[in-house]
Motif scaffolding. Structure first.
Motif, PDB file in Angstrom:
ATOM      1  N   ARG A  21     -56.521  72.138  -2.812  1.00  8.24           N
ATOM      2  CA  ARG A  21     -55.088  72.434  -2.827  1.00  8.24           C
ATOM      3  C   ARG A  21     -54.635  73.415  -1.741  1.00  8.24           C
ATOM      4  O   ARG A  21     -53.525  73.331  -1.251  1.00  8.24           O
ATOM      5  N   SER A  22     -55.480  74.402  -1.426  1.00  5.24           N
ATOM      6  CA  SER A  22     -55.017  75.423  -0.471  1.00  5.24           C
ATOM      7  C   SER A  22     -55.980  75.651   0.690  1.00  5.24           C
ATOM      8  O   SER A  22     -55.659  76.378   1.624  1.00  5.24           O
ATOM      9  N   GLY A  23     -57.178  75.061   0.620  1.00  2.00           N
ATOM     10  CA  GLY A  23     -58.180  75.300   1.660  1.00  2.00           C
ATOM     11  C   GLY A  23     -59.044  76.508   1.358  1.00  2.00           C
ATOM     12  O   GLY A  23     -60.010  76.781   2.063  1.00  2.00           O
ATOM     13  N   THR A  74     -54.035  83.334  -3.914  1.00  2.00           N
ATOM     14  CA  THR A  74     -53.824  83.644  -2.491  1.00  2.00           C
ATOM     15  C   THR A  74     -53.916  85.161  -2.270  1.00  2.00           C
ATOM     16  O   THR A  74     -53.580  85.965  -3.148  1.00  2.00           O
ATOM     17  N   THR A  75     -54.372  85.512  -1.082  1.00  2.00           N
ATOM     18  CA  THR A  75     -54.414  86.924  -0.680  1.00  2.00           C
ATOM     19  C   THR A  75     -53.205  87.155   0.209  1.00  2.00           C
ATOM     20  O   THR A  75     -53.062  86.504   1.238  1.00  2.00           O
ATOM     21  N   ASN A  76     -52.327  88.072  -0.175  1.00  2.00           N
ATOM     22  CA  ASN A  76     -51.038  88.208   0.503  1.00  2.00           C
ATOM     23  C   ASN A  76     -50.909  89.490   1.316  1.00  2.00           C
ATOM     24  O   ASN A  76     -49.807  89.893   1.699  1.00  2.00           O
ATOM     25  N   GLU A  77     -52.043  90.118   1.575  1.00  2.00           N
ATOM     26  CA  GLU A  77     -52.057  91.367   2.339  1.00  2.00           C
ATOM     27  C   GLU A  77     -51.324  91.199   3.684  1.00  2.00           C
ATOM     28  O   GLU A  77     -51.608  90.277   4.452  1.00  2.00           O
ATOM     29  N   THR A  78     -50.392  92.088   3.962  1.00  2.00           N
ATOM     30  CA  THR A  78     -49.670  92.046   5.243  1.00  2.00           C
ATOM     31  C   THR A  78     -48.991  93.386   5.476  1.00  2.00           C
ATOM     32  O   THR A  78     -48.977  94.244   4.589  1.00  2.00           O
ATOM     33  N   SER A  79     -48.452  93.576   6.652  1.00  2.92           N
ATOM     34  CA  SER A  79     -47.668  94.783   6.914  1.00  2.92           C
ATOM     35  C   SER A  79     -46.795  94.550   8.141  1.00  2.92           C
ATOM     36  O   SER A  79     -47.034  93.600   8.901  1.00  2.92           O
ATOM     37  N   PHE A  81     -45.583  94.817  11.805  1.00  2.00           N
ATOM     38  CA  PHE A  81     -46.296  94.998  13.078  1.00  2.00           C
ATOM     39  C   PHE A  81     -47.805  95.129  12.850  1.00  2.00           C
ATOM     40  O   PHE A  81     -48.461  95.963  13.475  1.00  2.00           O
ATOM     41  N   ARG A  82     -48.332  94.296  11.968  1.00  2.00           N
ATOM     42  CA  ARG A  82     -49.746  94.398  11.580  1.00  2.00           C
ATOM     43  C   ARG A  82     -50.664  94.341  12.813  1.00  2.00           C
ATOM     44  O   ARG A  82     -50.563  93.427  13.620  1.00  2.00           O
ATOM     45  N   ASP A  83     -51.508  95.296  12.941  1.00  2.00           N
ATOM     46  CA  ASP A  83     -52.477  95.425  14.039  1.00  2.00           C
ATOM     47  C   ASP A  83     -51.830  95.782  15.385  1.00  2.00           C
ATOM     48  O   ASP A  83     -52.517  95.888  16.397  1.00  2.00           O
ATOM     49  N   ALA A 113     -46.552  81.105  10.363  1.00  2.00           N
ATOM     50  CA  ALA A 113     -47.050  79.985   9.553  1.00  2.00           C
ATOM     51  C   ALA A 113     -47.718  80.375   8.237  1.00  2.00           C
ATOM     52  O   ALA A 113     -48.075  79.503   7.456  1.00  2.00           O
ATOM     53  N   ALA A 114     -47.933  81.630   8.003  1.00  2.00           N
ATOM     54  CA  ALA A 114     -48.445  82.084   6.698  1.00  2.00           C
ATOM     55  C   ALA A 114     -47.880  83.490   6.533  1.00  2.00           C
ATOM     56  O   ALA A 114     -48.551  84.494   6.695  1.00  2.00           O
ATOM     57  N   CYS A 115     -46.579  83.520   6.222  1.00  2.00           N
ATOM     58  CA  CYS A 115     -45.794  84.751   6.434  1.00  2.00           C
ATOM     59  C   CYS A 115     -45.894  85.749   5.293  1.00  2.00           C
ATOM     60  O   CYS A 115     -45.388  86.862   5.396  1.00  2.00           O
ATOM     61  N   GLN A 119     -43.152  90.444   6.273  1.00  2.00           N
ATOM     62  CA  GLN A 119     -43.218  91.517   7.282  1.00  2.00           C
ATOM     63  C   GLN A 119     -43.456  90.976   8.687  1.00  2.00           C
ATOM     64  O   GLN A 119     -42.919  91.518   9.660  1.00  2.00           O
ATOM     65  N   GLU A 120     -44.249  89.907   8.816  1.00  2.00           N
ATOM     66  CA  GLU A 120     -44.545  89.356  10.145  1.00  2.00           C
ATOM     67  C   GLU A 120     -43.283  88.758  10.805  1.00  2.00           C
ATOM     68  O   GLU A 120     -42.937  89.164  11.926  1.00  2.00           O
ATOM     69  N   PRO A 121     -42.571  87.829  10.143  1.00  2.00           N
ATOM     70  CA  PRO A 121     -41.375  87.310  10.806  1.00  2.00           C
ATOM     71  C   PRO A 121     -40.286  88.359  11.030  1.00  2.00           C
ATOM     72  O   PRO A 121     -39.573  88.319  12.038  1.00  2.00           O
ATOM     73  N   THR A 145     -43.085  80.416   6.896  1.00  2.00           N
ATOM     74  CA  THR A 145     -43.517  79.594   5.769  1.00  2.00           C
ATOM     75  C   THR A 145     -44.746  80.187   5.092  1.00  2.00           C
ATOM     76  O   THR A 145     -45.503  80.948   5.688  1.00  2.00           O
ATOM     77  N   ASP A 146     -44.933  79.780   3.850  1.00  2.00           N
ATOM     78  CA  ASP A 146     -46.125  80.176   3.107  1.00  2.00           C
ATOM     79  C   ASP A 146     -46.303  79.179   1.966  1.00  2.00           C
ATOM     80  O   ASP A 146     -45.327  78.548   1.527  1.00  2.00           O
ATOM     81  N   ILE A 147     -47.526  79.057   1.504  1.00  2.00           N
ATOM     82  CA  ILE A 147     -47.798  78.151   0.375  1.00  2.00           C
ATOM     83  C   ILE A 147     -47.281  78.748  -0.938  1.00  2.00           C
ATOM     84  O   ILE A 147     -46.992  78.028  -1.889  1.00  2.00           O
ATOM     85  N   CYS A 200     -44.498  75.912   2.557  1.00  2.00           N
ATOM     86  CA  CYS A 200     -45.284  74.962   3.351  1.00  2.00           C
ATOM     87  C   CYS A 200     -46.777  75.212   3.134  1.00  2.00           C
ATOM     88  O   CYS A 200     -47.242  76.340   3.238  1.00  2.00           O
ATOM     89  N   ASN A 201     -47.457  74.133   2.811  1.00  2.00           N
ATOM     90  CA  ASN A 201     -48.910  74.179   2.715  1.00  2.00           C
ATOM     91  C   ASN A 201     -49.477  73.658   4.027  1.00  2.00           C
ATOM     92  O   ASN A 201     -49.191  72.525   4.425  1.00  2.00           O
ATOM     93  N   LEU A 202     -50.253  74.473   4.704  1.00  2.00           N
ATOM     94  CA  LEU A 202     -50.777  74.098   6.030  1.00  2.00           C
ATOM     95  C   LEU A 202     -51.704  72.885   5.968  1.00  2.00           C
ATOM     96  O   LEU A 202     -52.019  72.301   7.001  1.00  2.00           O
ATOM     97  N   LEU A 203     -52.127  72.512   4.766  1.00  2.00           N
ATOM     98  CA  LEU A 203     -53.020  71.351   4.627  1.00  2.00           C
ATOM     99  C   LEU A 203     -52.241  70.040   4.541  1.00  2.00           C
ATOM    100  O   LEU A 203     -52.834  68.972   4.426  1.00  2.00           O
ATOM    101  N   CYS A 217     -50.099  82.336  13.438  1.00  2.00           N
ATOM    102  CA  CYS A 217     -50.839  81.855  12.260  1.00  2.00           C
ATOM    103  C   CYS A 217     -51.979  82.839  12.059  1.00  2.00           C
ATOM    104  O   CYS A 217     -53.099  82.631  12.481  1.00  2.00           O
ATOM    105  N   ARG A 218     -51.640  83.962  11.447  1.00  2.00           N
ATOM    106  CA  ARG A 218     -52.569  85.083  11.438  1.00  2.00           C
ATOM    107  C   ARG A 218     -53.102  85.374  10.031  1.00  2.00           C
ATOM    108  O   ARG A 218     -52.363  85.386   9.052  1.00  2.00           O
ATOM    109  N   ASN A 219     -54.402  85.576   9.995  1.00  2.00           N
ATOM    110  CA  ASN A 219     -55.073  86.008   8.774  1.00  2.00           C
ATOM    111  C   ASN A 219     -54.947  85.037   7.613  1.00  2.00           C
ATOM    112  O   ASN A 219     -54.778  85.434   6.461  1.00  2.00           O
ATOM    113  N   VAL A 220     -55.015  83.763   7.937  1.00  2.00           N
ATOM    114  CA  VAL A 220     -55.091  82.752   6.880  1.00  2.00           C
ATOM    115  C   VAL A 220     -56.287  81.832   7.120  1.00  2.00           C
ATOM    116  O   VAL A 220     -56.960  81.428   6.173  1.00  2.00           O
TER     117      VAL A 220
END
Ligand SMILES: C[S@@+](CC[C@H](N)C(=O)[O-])C[C@H]1O[C@@H](n2cnc3c(N)ncnc32)[C@H](O)[C@@H]1O
Length: 302
Positions: A21-23, A74-79, A81-83, A113-115, A119-121, A145-147, A200-203, A217-220
């Protein structure tokens, strides 16, 4: 006597379901993650333990329950301007290049693509907003987008805790683009309007999203196995302009996985679409040194 939380058959079933379902690839060492992340679903639906929840899914094949489980895992860790580095690279190198490439049409499409919670967009929107004088007359689309619908709802609301806005965001940006509401911070409407959040599911088939000049498409991909990474990267490549840029996370690489993308010497984590080889680059500033911002700003390009 100690009994395993799940027997092999149940574990195999849930692992296969998540991958399909999600990879998301999960090994037996991640059993504790199943237990912690699915505990709310167990509680809310009255299942006494993980085995009972999985038995019910196996029996009922309940789609809402499956979706809830996939999303909860799903792991939704983000911030914001991450990194840092990728956003500096976007501002100093990728943005000037795509503005040059698209100068004739003045239309720029960016995909996060996995927002996760947005915070990323919103970080990208802030950078673009900072260049609004140079972008007069441009049409800018940021699709995010995100699943997981739960995180998308948060992203769309654009409300963050003090802890979240303090992680990685310069104070000037906070003051300029957020309103304080009690002990939370809300992204101002001018920024919220710039981002189009969609599930959106990237699969799955991504053709409905059109094509993009820049894809974050970061950290997915880190959660996927090699064949799934290859499939997703090929799918993303089909959604990009031939001269488009792909930004991956710090622990991710397209190298050795696909020849749909080639790296760019001197720019970490940035890839260009290839037709088996790296496309030639227009000359642009490869520096990631913030001190060079002045030069970029003075160049009159952005
Ligand atoms: C760790 S977050 C990364 C967020 C952001 N890109 C960053 O780097 O800060 C990973 C996101 O990928 C999403 N995700 C996981 N599998 C996915 C899939 N198959 N399709 C789309 N999004 C997915 C998760 O819901 C999660 O929000």
């Amino acid at each position: 006597m100690w009994e395993p939380v799940l027997n092999d058959a149940d574990f195999g079933f849930i692992a296969a379901l998540l991958k399909e379902r999600s990879g998301y690839v999960i090994g037996p060492d991640k059993l504790y993650l199943l237990e912690t992340r699915l505990s709310a679903i167990m509680r809310e639906n009255g299942y006494r333990d993980l085995a009972a929840l999985i038995a019910n899914i196996r029996l009922s094949r309940s789609e809402p329950l499956i979706v809830a489980v996939v999303e909860a895992m799903t792991t939704n860790e983000t911030s914001f301007f991450r990194d840092h580095g990728p956003f500096t690279t976007f501002r100093n190198s990728v943005l000037p290049a795509v503005l040059e490439q698209r100068a004739a049409h003045r239309h720029l499409r960016i995909w996060s693509a996995a927002c996760s919670t947005g915070q990323e967009p919103y970080s990208l929107a802030m950078i673009l907003r900072e260049h609004q004088a140079a972008l007069q007359g441009w049409r800018i689309d940021i699709v995010a987008t995100d699943i997981c619908r739960r995180v998308l709802a948060r992203a769309e609301a654009g409300t963050y805790s003090t802890f979240e806005v303090q992680r990685g965001m310069p104070i000037q940006m906070l003051v300029k683009y957020f309103d304080q509401i009690g002990d939370t911070w809300r992204v101002r409407e001018e920024l919220r309007r710039m981002v189009d959040f969609r599930p959106c599911n990237l699969l799955t088939d991504l053709s409905a999203f059109g094509t993009f000049d820049v894809v974050f498409c970061r950290n997915v991909l880190i959660y996927f196995d090699q064949p799934t990474k290859r499939e997703v990267l090929a799918s993303i490549a089909r959604r990009m302009t031939p001269d488009g840029f792909l930004m991956l996370g710090g622990a991710e690489s397209a190298f050795g996985i696909t020849d749909a993308f080639g790296d760019i010497p001197g720019l970490r984590g940035v890839y260009r679409r290839t037709a088996g080889k790296v496309n030639p680059l227009p000359a642009f500033n490869k520096s990631t040194n913030p001190a060079d911002d002045r030069r970029t700003a003075n160049s009159g390009r952005i």
